[in-house]
Each structure stands twice: as C-alpha cells, then as structure tokens.
Design an enzyme around this catalytic site. Structure first.
Site, PDB file in Angstrom:
ATOM      1  CG  HIS A  14      17.579 -59.725  -8.942  1.00  0.00           C
ATOM      2  ND1 HIS A  14      18.408 -59.961  -7.866  1.00  0.00           N
ATOM      3  CD2 HIS A  14      16.846 -60.850  -9.124  1.00  0.00           C
ATOM      4  CE1 HIS A  14      18.173 -61.200  -7.422  1.00  0.00           C
ATOM      5  NE2 HIS A  14      17.234 -61.758  -8.161  1.00  0.00           N
ATOM      6  CD  GLU A  54      13.435 -62.411  -7.114  1.00  0.00           C
ATOM      7  OE1 GLU A  54      13.304 -63.514  -7.628  1.00  0.00           O
ATOM      8  OE2 GLU A  54      14.469 -61.721  -7.206  1.00  0.00           O
ATOM      9  CE  LYS A  94      19.402 -65.218  -8.754  1.00  0.00           C
ATOM     10  NZ  LYS A  94      19.348 -65.197  -7.303  1.00  0.00           N
ATOM     11  CB  SER A 102      14.480 -70.727  -1.583  1.00  0.00           C
ATOM     12  OG  SER A 102      15.704 -70.109  -1.228  1.00  0.00           O
ATOM     13  CG  ASN A 160      17.674 -64.138 -12.522  1.00  0.00           C
ATOM     14  OD1 ASN A 160      18.580 -64.076 -13.359  1.00  0.00           O
ATOM     15  ND2 ASN A 160      17.637 -63.378 -11.444  1.00  0.00           N
ATOM     16  CD  GLU A 195      21.166 -62.080  -6.838  1.00  0.00           C
ATOM     17  OE1 GLU A 195      21.300 -62.206  -8.072  1.00  0.00           O
ATOM     18  OE2 GLU A 195      20.718 -62.979  -6.103  1.00  0.00           O
ATOM     19  N   GLY A 234      18.325 -67.669  -2.646  1.00  0.00           N
ATOM     20  CA  GLY A 234      19.521 -68.506  -2.627  1.00  0.00           C
ATOM     21  C   GLY A 234      19.866 -69.056  -1.252  1.00  0.00           C
TER      22      GLY A 234
END
Ligand code: 13P
Length: 247
Positions: free
Chosen positions: A94, A164, A11, A209, A9, A96, A170
């Site tokens: 996701h 996730e 992003k 990660s 991904n 985010e 991240g």
C-alpha cells in the site's frame, strides 16, 4: 469473466467495538451475490473478525506481512500468523506502507511470495503520485511497480492487484473514469503478457475515495473488477451500499 471483489481496508482504525461493523456487514451480505467481499481490519482484530465472519460470505484479511516465517523481527507479523488468525488475504505494498516504512518493490515482492507460501491471496497495490501523473509518467510508473512488486510465482497463483492513485486516497478526489479505464487496461495487458491465464483472471481493484455515490460508475469501467475502500469501509451501511453497486 473475472469475479468482482469489494474489499475494505480499515488502515489503523478500529477497536473491539468495531466488531459490530463486521457483524452488520455479515448480516447485510446475507446470501450475497456475484461479488466477493473482504474486510482487512487492523491485526489486533483479525482473529475476532474471522470468528464473527466464519461461515459467511465475508472474508477477513491482513494489511501487511513480513517476508519470513518467524524470527527476531519485533513488531512484525508473519503471513503464517495472519493465516493462523483466520485471514485469507493480505494487502501488500500500500502506498502508505511504501511511504511510512520505505517499502520498495523488491520488499513487496518478497512479502507477496510469503503470502503465497502461507496460503494467503496477496493484494498488491500500485499507484502514481500527483507529481508523476502531471509529468505524464503514470503508465511507466505503474509498469515499473508491477514489474518489481509481482513475483514470477504469480503465474501459478491466485492474486489481486489494486490501482490506487496516491492523490485520490483519502482526499475525496476520485480519478475520472477515463483515467481509471486507461490504467486498468494497461495493467490487464501487462498481467496477461507476463502471467498468461492467471494474469487474465486476476481481479484489478480501484482504490481512492470510492463511496456509495460513485461506486456504480467506477465499477462499470472496463477492467475494473472491484474496489479497495478505505474510509467508506468503516461504516457497514456505506460498505454494503458499495457492495450492492457491484451486483
Ligand atoms: P480511501 O477510500 O479512504 O480514499 O482509501 C483508499 C485506500 O487507500 C484503500 O486502500
């Protein structure tokens, strides 16, 4: 046996120069192995990435889609548009997007229906916050997200779920293998109960990660059928090393 999927991904990263990464991954995959491989670049690069990957083992996907096919939705992209550009998959829900765009479970479920309508394989993301984990709510949060974000039509379709944990995205913090195993086993149970054999066969990816140095250990956990990789998918060498760990 669930087929492993190693998915990147990107992003909001990538320019036309990043097509070199797609080319390097295509070259590195060669004849490939027992795992599928996917990169989801930003929408601006999907068509060119799909051209570069055509005929190879690398599939190209989108990172979001709108629920409807066309209309007055400035800035949005329909699932059909992703498919037309050469995408075969789309990441949905996701964390985010749930945070930045207030996407609810119901919105994610509508987008998942749209993906199926367009012939795309939806990858639906779920995951708890650190606060929810510390309050002992992880499994109930995940279960509620699955109940609300996965449409009933998944009983007759190919789909993917990605776990996730938000606190591992991240941050360099990885969930430990016991934590991952516990959540993945619970997700598998829920999917099998609700969707029968398609639920038993849907890949469940871990994301957060994941790097070349920890991929083998994570991929060896029961019910982990691949990874959804952010930062480490931006470099062909790292992404290919994670793919190699899936063999
Ligand atoms: P990182 O691998 O950068 O932690 O991102 C994970 C992720 O959010 C993939 O969707």
């Amino acid at each position: 046996m669930v087929r492993t999927l190693i998915a990147g991904n990107w992003k909001m990263n990538g320019s036309p120069a990043s097509l070199a990464v797609i080319e390097a991954v295509v070259a590195g995959l060669g004849e490939g192995g027992p795992a599928d491989c996917l990169i989801c670049p930003p929408a601006t690069l999907i068509a060119q990435a799909a051209d570069a990957a055509r005929g190879s083992l690398l599939a190209i996907g989108g990172q979001d889609c709108h629920a409807v096919e066309s209309g007055a939705h400035t800035g949005d992209i329909a699932a059909e548009m992703l498919a037309g550009a050469g995408a075969s998959h789309v990441i949905l829900g996701h964390s985010e997007r749930r945070a930045d765009h207030n996407e609810t479970d119901a919105i994610v479920a509508a987008k998942a229906e749209a993906a199926l309508r367009a012939g795309l394989t939806p990858i639906v993301c779920v995951g708890e916050s650190l606060e929810q984990r510390e309050a002992g709510e992880t499994l109930s949060v995940i279960d509620a997200q699955l109940a609300g974000s996965l449409p009933d039509s998944f009983a007759n379709a190919g789909f993917v779920v990605a776990y996730e944990p938000i606190w591992a995205i991240g941050t360099g913090k990885v969930a430990d293998t016991t934590q991952i195993g516990e959540v993945h086993a619970a997700i598998r149970q829920t999917l099998a109960k609700r969707f029968g054999s398609t639920g038993e066969g849907a890949p469940i990816l871990y994301g957060g990660s994941m790097k070349p140095g920890n991929a083998a250990e994570i991929l060896a956990v029961d019910d982990v059928n691949g990874g959804l990789i952010g930062g480490a998918s931006l470099k062909a060498e790292d992404f290919l090393a994670i793919y190699a760990a899936a063999q």
